[in-house]
Design a protein around this motif. Structure first.
Motif, PDB file in Angstrom:
ATOM      1  N   GLU A  11      -2.741 -18.788  -1.440  1.00  0.00           N
ATOM      2  CA  GLU A  11      -2.829 -20.232  -1.678  1.00  0.00           C
ATOM      3  C   GLU A  11      -1.716 -20.876  -0.870  1.00  0.00           C
ATOM      4  O   GLU A  11      -0.584 -20.386  -0.853  1.00  0.00           O
ATOM      5  CB  GLU A  11      -2.662 -20.534  -3.164  1.00  0.00           C
ATOM      6  CG  GLU A  11      -2.727 -22.026  -3.504  1.00  0.00           C
ATOM      7  CD  GLU A  11      -2.383 -22.280  -4.971  1.00  0.00           C
ATOM      8  OE1 GLU A  11      -3.241 -22.015  -5.827  1.00  0.00           O
ATOM      9  OE2 GLU A  11      -1.238 -22.720  -5.236  1.00  0.00           O
ATOM     10  N   THR A  12      -2.029 -21.981  -0.182  1.00  0.00           N
ATOM     11  CA  THR A  12      -1.027 -22.609   0.682  1.00  0.00           C
ATOM     12  C   THR A  12      -1.305 -24.097   0.847  1.00  0.00           C
ATOM     13  O   THR A  12      -2.473 -24.511   0.884  1.00  0.00           O
ATOM     14  CB  THR A  12      -1.006 -21.945   2.074  1.00  0.00           C
ATOM     15  OG1 THR A  12      -0.035 -22.598   2.903  1.00  0.00           O
ATOM     16  CG2 THR A  12      -2.359 -21.980   2.751  1.00  0.00           C
ATOM     17  N   PRO A  55     -12.046 -19.082   3.827  1.00  0.00           N
ATOM     18  CA  PRO A  55     -11.610 -20.150   2.918  1.00  0.00           C
ATOM     19  C   PRO A  55     -12.323 -20.072   1.570  1.00  0.00           C
ATOM     20  O   PRO A  55     -13.510 -19.732   1.495  1.00  0.00           O
ATOM     21  CB  PRO A  55     -11.996 -21.428   3.672  1.00  0.00           C
ATOM     22  CG  PRO A  55     -12.115 -21.013   5.104  1.00  0.00           C
ATOM     23  CD  PRO A  55     -12.630 -19.605   5.066  1.00  0.00           C
ATOM     24  N   LEU A  56     -11.581 -20.432   0.524  1.00  0.00           N
ATOM     25  CA  LEU A  56     -12.136 -20.486  -0.828  1.00  0.00           C
ATOM     26  C   LEU A  56     -11.930 -21.900  -1.376  1.00  0.00           C
ATOM     27  O   LEU A  56     -11.982 -22.864  -0.625  1.00  0.00           O
ATOM     28  CB  LEU A  56     -11.468 -19.418  -1.705  1.00  0.00           C
ATOM     29  CG  LEU A  56     -11.668 -17.964  -1.259  1.00  0.00           C
ATOM     30  CD1 LEU A  56     -10.801 -17.019  -2.082  1.00  0.00           C
ATOM     31  CD2 LEU A  56     -13.139 -17.565  -1.365  1.00  0.00           C
ATOM     32  N   GLU A  57     -11.661 -22.023  -2.667  1.00  0.00           N
ATOM     33  CA  GLU A  57     -11.550 -23.332  -3.287  1.00  0.00           C
ATOM     34  C   GLU A  57     -10.231 -24.029  -2.943  1.00  0.00           C
ATOM     35  O   GLU A  57      -9.269 -23.387  -2.533  1.00  0.00           O
ATOM     36  CB  GLU A  57     -11.699 -23.208  -4.807  1.00  0.00           C
ATOM     37  CG  GLU A  57     -10.524 -22.542  -5.525  1.00  0.00           C
ATOM     38  CD  GLU A  57     -10.581 -21.017  -5.545  1.00  0.00           C
ATOM     39  OE1 GLU A  57      -9.766 -20.421  -6.258  1.00  0.00           O
ATOM     40  OE2 GLU A  57     -11.430 -20.415  -4.850  1.00  0.00           O
ATOM     41  N   THR A  58     -10.217 -25.345  -3.152  1.00  0.00           N
ATOM     42  CA  THR A  58      -9.011 -26.151  -3.030  1.00  0.00           C
ATOM     43  C   THR A  58      -8.601 -26.618  -4.422  1.00  0.00           C
ATOM     44  O   THR A  58      -9.452 -27.011  -5.227  1.00  0.00           O
ATOM     45  CB  THR A  58      -9.251 -27.371  -2.130  1.00  0.00           C
ATOM     46  OG1 THR A  58      -9.629 -26.919  -0.828  1.00  0.00           O
ATOM     47  CG2 THR A  58      -7.993 -28.218  -2.006  1.00  0.00           C
ATOM     48  N   GLN A  75      -4.922 -25.025  -0.515  1.00  0.00           N
ATOM     49  CA  GLN A  75      -6.105 -24.281  -0.101  1.00  0.00           C
ATOM     50  C   GLN A  75      -5.948 -22.799  -0.426  1.00  0.00           C
ATOM     51  O   GLN A  75      -4.902 -22.197  -0.154  1.00  0.00           O
ATOM     52  CB  GLN A  75      -6.333 -24.431   1.405  1.00  0.00           C
ATOM     53  CG  GLN A  75      -7.500 -23.635   1.957  1.00  0.00           C
ATOM     54  CD  GLN A  75      -8.844 -24.202   1.530  1.00  0.00           C
ATOM     55  OE1 GLN A  75      -9.084 -25.393   1.680  1.00  0.00           O
ATOM     56  NE2 GLN A  75      -9.713 -23.346   0.996  1.00  0.00           N
ATOM     57  N   ARG A  76      -6.972 -22.224  -1.012  1.00  0.00           N
ATOM     58  CA  ARG A  76      -7.000 -20.783  -1.256  1.00  0.00           C
ATOM     59  C   ARG A  76      -7.930 -20.092  -0.264  1.00  0.00           C
ATOM     60  O   ARG A  76      -8.887 -20.698   0.224  1.00  0.00           O
ATOM     61  CB  ARG A  76      -7.427 -20.493  -2.696  1.00  0.00           C
ATOM     62  CG  ARG A  76      -6.413 -20.981  -3.727  1.00  0.00           C
ATOM     63  CD  ARG A  76      -6.867 -20.768  -5.150  1.00  0.00           C
ATOM     64  NE  ARG A  76      -5.833 -21.214  -6.091  1.00  0.00           N
ATOM     65  CZ  ARG A  76      -5.991 -21.249  -7.407  1.00  0.00           C
ATOM     66  NH1 ARG A  76      -7.149 -20.859  -7.950  1.00  0.00           N
ATOM     67  NH2 ARG A  76      -5.002 -21.656  -8.187  1.00  0.00           N
ATOM     68  N   ALA A  77      -7.649 -18.800  -0.016  1.00  0.00           N
ATOM     69  CA  ALA A  77      -8.460 -18.048   0.946  1.00  0.00           C
ATOM     70  C   ALA A  77      -8.215 -16.558   0.788  1.00  0.00           C
ATOM     71  O   ALA A  77      -7.228 -16.140   0.180  1.00  0.00           O
ATOM     72  CB  ALA A  77      -8.107 -18.477   2.377  1.00  0.00           C
ATOM     73  N   MET A  78      -9.119 -15.782   1.326  1.00  0.00           N
ATOM     74  CA  MET A  78      -8.910 -14.358   1.527  1.00  0.00           C
ATOM     75  C   MET A  78      -8.625 -14.145   3.002  1.00  0.00           C
ATOM     76  O   MET A  78      -9.383 -14.625   3.855  1.00  0.00           O
ATOM     77  CB  MET A  78     -10.138 -13.548   1.118  1.00  0.00           C
ATOM     78  CG  MET A  78     -10.387 -13.483  -0.360  1.00  0.00           C
ATOM     79  SD  MET A  78      -9.161 -12.470  -1.228  1.00  0.00           S
ATOM     80  CE  MET A  78      -9.811 -12.594  -2.905  1.00  0.00           C
TER      81      MET A  78
END
Length: 414
Positions: A11-12, A55-58, A75-78
Motif C-alpha cells: 500500500e502506498t 493494481p488493487l483497491e484504493t 493505492q494497494r497492489a501486488m
C-alpha cells in the motif's frame, strides 16, 4: 544467472511504479541518490528488477504509519521483484535481509507484506530440504494412511521429570503417536533437560520393547547453539527420534546447523508468528515463511488449525497446509502440524477443505479431558478422522463411534 522472485502486497500514497522502484533500489544496489560506482553495468548485473505490478483497491486511510498522501488516497497492489542470486548466493541470512530487510522501514509504503517466494532451480542443488519430512516422520512412528495423533505436555511449567514421565506413560498406553514439550519448557529448575530426557525415554523405550510402537517425543532443545547440539546428542543417545526448535527465537542459521546433523526429525514451532503475520499489510505470509524454514531443513511446522482458539482464519490455515504439501527442493514437503484448540470435531471440516491426511493432528484437552480418559480421547480422534475421510458429518460420526460421541457431548459448543 538465475533469479529469486518475491511477491509483495503493498500500500502506498505514491505512484505504484515509483514505490516499487524504490523498494528494488533500496534492497539491491541503490540508495536515495546516485553515488559514484553505481554504473549501468553494475545495475544491469546486480540491481533488483520490478517484474510485475497488479493494481488493487484504493483506500482513504493508511494501514500503518508512513508518508502522508497529498490526495488522501492510498493505492494497494501486488508486485513482484526479482534479484540475481549472485547478490546473496546461498547465504540464507543475507537472502532474508534482502527480501525482508529495510524495505519495512521505507516511508513510501503504508503497508507491505511478503506473500511468497519463487526459488531458482539452483537452490535444489544447495539445499536438500527436510531430512525426514512427511514420509520420514511416518516411518519413524509407523503411522500410515491417517494423520499422526499428537498432544502437548501440560502444565507447561512446573512438572518434575518423574511427573512428566508418568503422564507420558498414560499417553503411550493410550495409543498416542506423538508428544511434545511445550515451547515454554527448556531446562527449568523443576525439570532439568537431561533428567526429563532420561525419565521420558525410559517410558517410551520400555513401551517400544513391549509393543513394537515407538512414540515420537519432541524435546525442546531451543537454546544457545552449543547447548542445542549437546541436548540434541542427549536425545540421540537415549534413543529419541525428534527435537523441537522455537524457530523465531533461535533463528535460521542455528536451525539449519541443527537440521544438518540429520539424526532426528526437527519439529519447528513458530511461536511468535502473530507479530510477523497478524496485521494484514505488514510482515510475511505463511507460504513464504515455510519456504525459508524448509530451506533450513525443518521436518514439521505448525500451521494452526481449523476453528482454532487464536485469531487466524480458516482460509489462512487451509492455505498454510496447502503450502506445506506443495513440493519444492527436489520434491520435498514438510509435515503440517495442526493445533490450537483442536478436538475431533474439526476433523471433518479440515479434511473437506484440504483433502489430506498428511498431518500431525495435535489435541491437548481434546485427549486429556475426554470423559473416557486419554485412551478414549486418542480413540475418538482416530474415529473422527475415519469419519472425515468417509464423508460423515459430526452428527453421523457421533452416532457411529462411542468415544467420538462422548467428545461431542463434552467439547461441542453448538
Amino acid at each position: 544467472m538465475q533469479r529469486i522472485t518475491a511477491k509483495y502486497y503493498i500500500e502506498t500514497p505514491y505512484e505504484l511504479e515509483k514505490a516499487a522502484q524504490v523498494l528494488a533500489g533500496e534492497q539491491s544496489s541503490g540508495t536515495f541518490v546516485e553515488v559514484p560506482g553505481e554504473t549501468a553495468e553494475l545495475k544491469s548485473r546486480f540491481a533488483a528488477r520490478v517484474e510485475s505490478i497488479a493494481p488493487l483497491e484504493t483506500v482513504t486511510e493508511p494501514a500503518i504509519p508512513g508518508a502522508t498522501s497529498k490526495t488522501g488516497k492510498y493505492q494497494r497492489a501486488m508486485i513482484e521483484v526479482s534479484w540475481s542470486i549472485e547478490n546473496f548466493g546461498y547465504n540464507l541470512p543475507v537472502m532474508i535481509s534482502t527480501l525482508q530487510g529495510n524495505l519495512y522501514e521505507l516511508t513510501q509504503f503504508t503497508g507491505l507484506k511478503l506473500m511468497d517466494i519463487e526459488l531458482p532451480d539452483l537452490y535444489s542443488e544447495q539445499f536438500k530440504g527436510p531430512k525426514f519430512g512427511i514420509e520420514g516422520c511416518r516411518k519413524l512412528t509407523d503411522v500410515y494412511n491417517r494423520p499422526l495423533i499428537g498432544t502437548i505436555i501440560k502444565p507447561s511449567i512446573g512438572m518434575t521429570p518423574e511427573q512428566t514421565a508418568e503422564l507420558v506413560k498414560t499417553l503411550v498406553e493410550a495409543g498416542i503417536d506423538f508428544i511434545k514439550d511445550d515451547e515454554l519448557l527448556g531446562s527449568s529448575a523443576n525439570s532439568p533437560f537431561d533428567k526429563r530426557v532420561d525419565a521420558v525415554m525410559r517410558v517410551i523405550n520400555d513401551h517400544a520393547d513391549k509393543t513394537g510402537k515407538k512414540v515420537m517425543y519432541a524435546f525442546n532443545i531451543s537454546d544457545e547453539i552449543d547447548e542445542m547440539k549437546r541436548n540434541y546428542q542427549k536425545i540421540v543417545r537415549n534413543g529419541g527420534t525428534c527435537a523441537m526448535i522455537s524457530l523465531n527465537s533461535v533463528g535460521i542459521s542455528a536451525t539449519r546447523k541443527i537440521c544438518e546433523i540429520g539424526e532426528l526429525a526437527i519439529h519447528g514451532h513458530r511461536n511468535g508468528w502473530g507479530m510477523m503475520n497478524r496485521h494484514p499489510l505488514l510482515g510475511i505470509e505463511f507460504p513464504a515463511y515455510q519456504k525459508l524454514w524448509r530451506l533450513a531443513g525443518v521436518d514439521q511446522i505448525h500451521v494452526n488449525g481449523i476453528q482454532n482458539k487464536f485469531w487466524e482464519s480458516d482460509d489462512s490455515v487451509v492455505r498454510s497446509i496447502e503450502a506445506c504439501l506443495k513440493p519444492i527442493l527436489n520434491g520435498t514437503t514438510v509435515l503440517p502440524v495442526v493445533s490450537s484448540g483442536q478436538w475431533g470435531g474439526q476433523a471433518p471440516e479440515t479434511y473437506r477443505r484440504t483433502k489430506t491426511v498428511d498431518l500431525l493432528y495435535m489435541a491437548g484437552g481434546g485427549i486429556m479431558a475426554h470423559p473416557m480418559g486419554p485412551a478414549g480421547g486418542v480413540r475418538a480422534l482416530h474415529q473422527a478422522w475415519e469419519a472425515a475421510v468417509d464423508g460423515l458429518s459430526i452428527e453421523q460420526a457421533a452416532l457411529k463411534y462411542p468415544e467420538f460421541g462422548k467428545s461431542v457431548e463434552k467439547f461441542d459448543s453448538k
